[in-house]
Design an enzyme around this catalytic site. Structure first.
Site, PDB file in Angstrom:
ATOM      1  N   SER A  10      -3.770  -2.252   5.766  1.00 36.51           N
ATOM      2  CA  SER A  10      -2.642  -2.940   6.400  1.00 36.51           C
ATOM      3  C   SER A  10      -1.484  -2.010   6.729  1.00 36.51           C
ATOM      4  O   SER A  10      -0.792  -2.209   7.739  1.00 36.51           O
ATOM      5  CB  SER A  10      -2.150  -4.074   5.496  1.00 36.51           C
ATOM      6  OG  SER A  10      -3.159  -5.034   5.306  1.00 36.51           O
ATOM      7  N   HIS A  45       3.139  -2.725   3.579  1.00 39.96           N
ATOM      8  CA  HIS A  45       3.368  -3.157   4.957  1.00 39.96           C
ATOM      9  C   HIS A  45       4.701  -2.605   5.473  1.00 39.96           C
ATOM     10  O   HIS A  45       4.794  -2.148   6.616  1.00 39.96           O
ATOM     11  CB  HIS A  45       3.370  -4.687   5.042  1.00 39.96           C
ATOM     12  CG  HIS A  45       2.048  -5.301   4.705  1.00 39.96           C
ATOM     13  ND1 HIS A  45       1.803  -6.654   4.833  1.00 39.96           N
ATOM     14  CD2 HIS A  45       0.890  -4.760   4.261  1.00 39.96           C
ATOM     15  CE1 HIS A  45       0.557  -6.908   4.485  1.00 39.96           C
ATOM     16  NE2 HIS A  45      -0.015  -5.771   4.124  1.00 39.96           N
TER      17      HIS A  45
END
Length: 377
Positions: free
Chosen positions: A255, A315
């Site tokens: 991610s 993230h």
């Protein structure tokens, strides 16, 4: 007679465009256009006379470009051609004899603005596809293959939620060779290799779809030697930030790299806002993806009081890498003076962020108290 209109490319008269060798392709087209002028003050050339002038002036064009000029002359209802029109002709798909290069045009166009097309398409024309743009595709294939390999050899439970390969025989005291585990931080490859594992098919599909849709067009335009460092740095920075803040968390998934690709595209859309086609659609799609991710985490934590298993910090680190390092490293085809300054400021900010996370990761020891702690988890 078809009504063919040329694709107008905005000009920057005050600042020269820069693409690798400072706009070498646009300078070449300008030089070619100058050779076609009958007198120095001429700014436009009659379209029905353009093909003849190209032949008489012995301008160095390939056969497909000459054919495109003749076709435009026959099909268009325009009378005159200026430099912008001439550039558009020579970089149109009909002026490209290679089917593969035309496909690369279609892949690259969604992530570039109108003013970037001349240089980007010209760069694609001269690009011999060696090495081919395969970084994102190769990484995706490896990540998918590793997930299914571990699931087929040691899978337990639902394929949609099984963290295949995370632990040896699913014994949580025996971590797999790829997962990031704080107590094994001396095995430095884990700061990057965790991107190869995913906690279920849901996790894998989400990352791979976005990675392919955003990453491949970016790689066609910016090439693997710029996209690969961006992606890998985002992954490493993601694990560094997570470890620095909470040295108890385990990490899996790509991610952070995916967020770097997304935010690199976002920064390009913002910089070229007025020229970028479908800009609101782009912002809406990317914003929906990010909001869904962030709001989902907030909902799970504060509404249903579920301890978060997704590393929002990874993230965040990926997004910071995409915005700052991406702005510095990726091509800015039409670069203005103030953008050069911002580019170096972005590099300075990212370097400071990276140094901070590395320093904190060195100082922190496994199982230290998190910088913020939730007693319920």
């Amino acid at each position: 007679m078809k009504n063919v209109r040329f694709e107008r490319i905005p000009e920057n008269s005050d600042e020269p465009p820069m693409f690798s060798a400072r706009g070498k392709y646009r300078r070449r087209y300008r030089e070619q256009f100058e050779k076609l002028k009958v007198h120095p003050g001429e700014t436009e050339i009659p379209l029905d006379n353009l093909a003849e002038r190209v032949d008489d002036a012995n301008v160095s064009l390939n056969s497909a470009q000459k054919r495109a000029i003749r076709e435009y002359s026959a099909d268009s209802d325009r009378d005159m051609v200026d430099l912008s029109d001439f550039e558009s002709m020579l970089t149109s798909k009909r002026a490209q004899p290679s089917r593969m290069k035309r496909i690369m045009y279609d892949i690259a166009d969604p992530v570039i603005s109108e003013s970037q097309k001349v240089e980007v398409r010209s760069y694609i024309d001269s690009y011999n596809c060696f090495p081919p743009p395969i970084f994102i595709l190769l990484v995706t294939i490896i990540e998918i293959s590793i997930f299914f390999y571990y699931y087929e050899t040691d899978g337990r439970g639902s394929i949609w939620t099984d963290c295949a390969g995370c632990f040896v025989h699913h014994n949580h005291s025996d971590p797999g060779v790829l997962i990031f585990v704080p107590k094994l931080r001396a095995e430095a490859w884990r700061f990057c290799s965790y991107m190869l594992l995913h906690s279920g098919l849901n996790h894998l599909i989400g990352n791979m779809v976005v990675q392919l849709l955003v990453g491949i067009p970016l790689e066609v335009v910016h090439k693997a030697w710029r996209i690969a460092p961006l992606y890998i740095l985002a992954v490493v920075t993601g694990s560094l930030l997570q470890y620095a803040v909470d040295p108890n968390a385990l990490l899996v998934g790509a991610s952070a790299g995916v967020y770097a690709l997304i935010m690199a595209h976002v920064s390009n859309v913002i910089l070229n806002w007025h020229e970028m086609p479908f800009r609101w659609v782009r912002v809406a799609v990317l914003s929906t993806f990010i909001l869904f991710d962030v709001c989902g985490a907030l909902y799970r934590r504060f509404v249903i009081s579920q301890c978060e298993s997704i590393s929002i910090l990874a993230h965040v680190a990926g997004a910071i890498t995409g915005l700052l390092f991406g702005y510095f490293s990726l091509y800015n085809v039409v670069e203005l003076k103030w953008e050069k300054i911002v580019k170096w400021v972005a590099l300075g900010l990212y370097t400071a962020f990276l140094v901070l996370t590395v320093t904190m990761a060195v100082v922190r020891v496994p199982h230290s108290k998190a910088l913020w702690e939730d007693s319920s988890c």
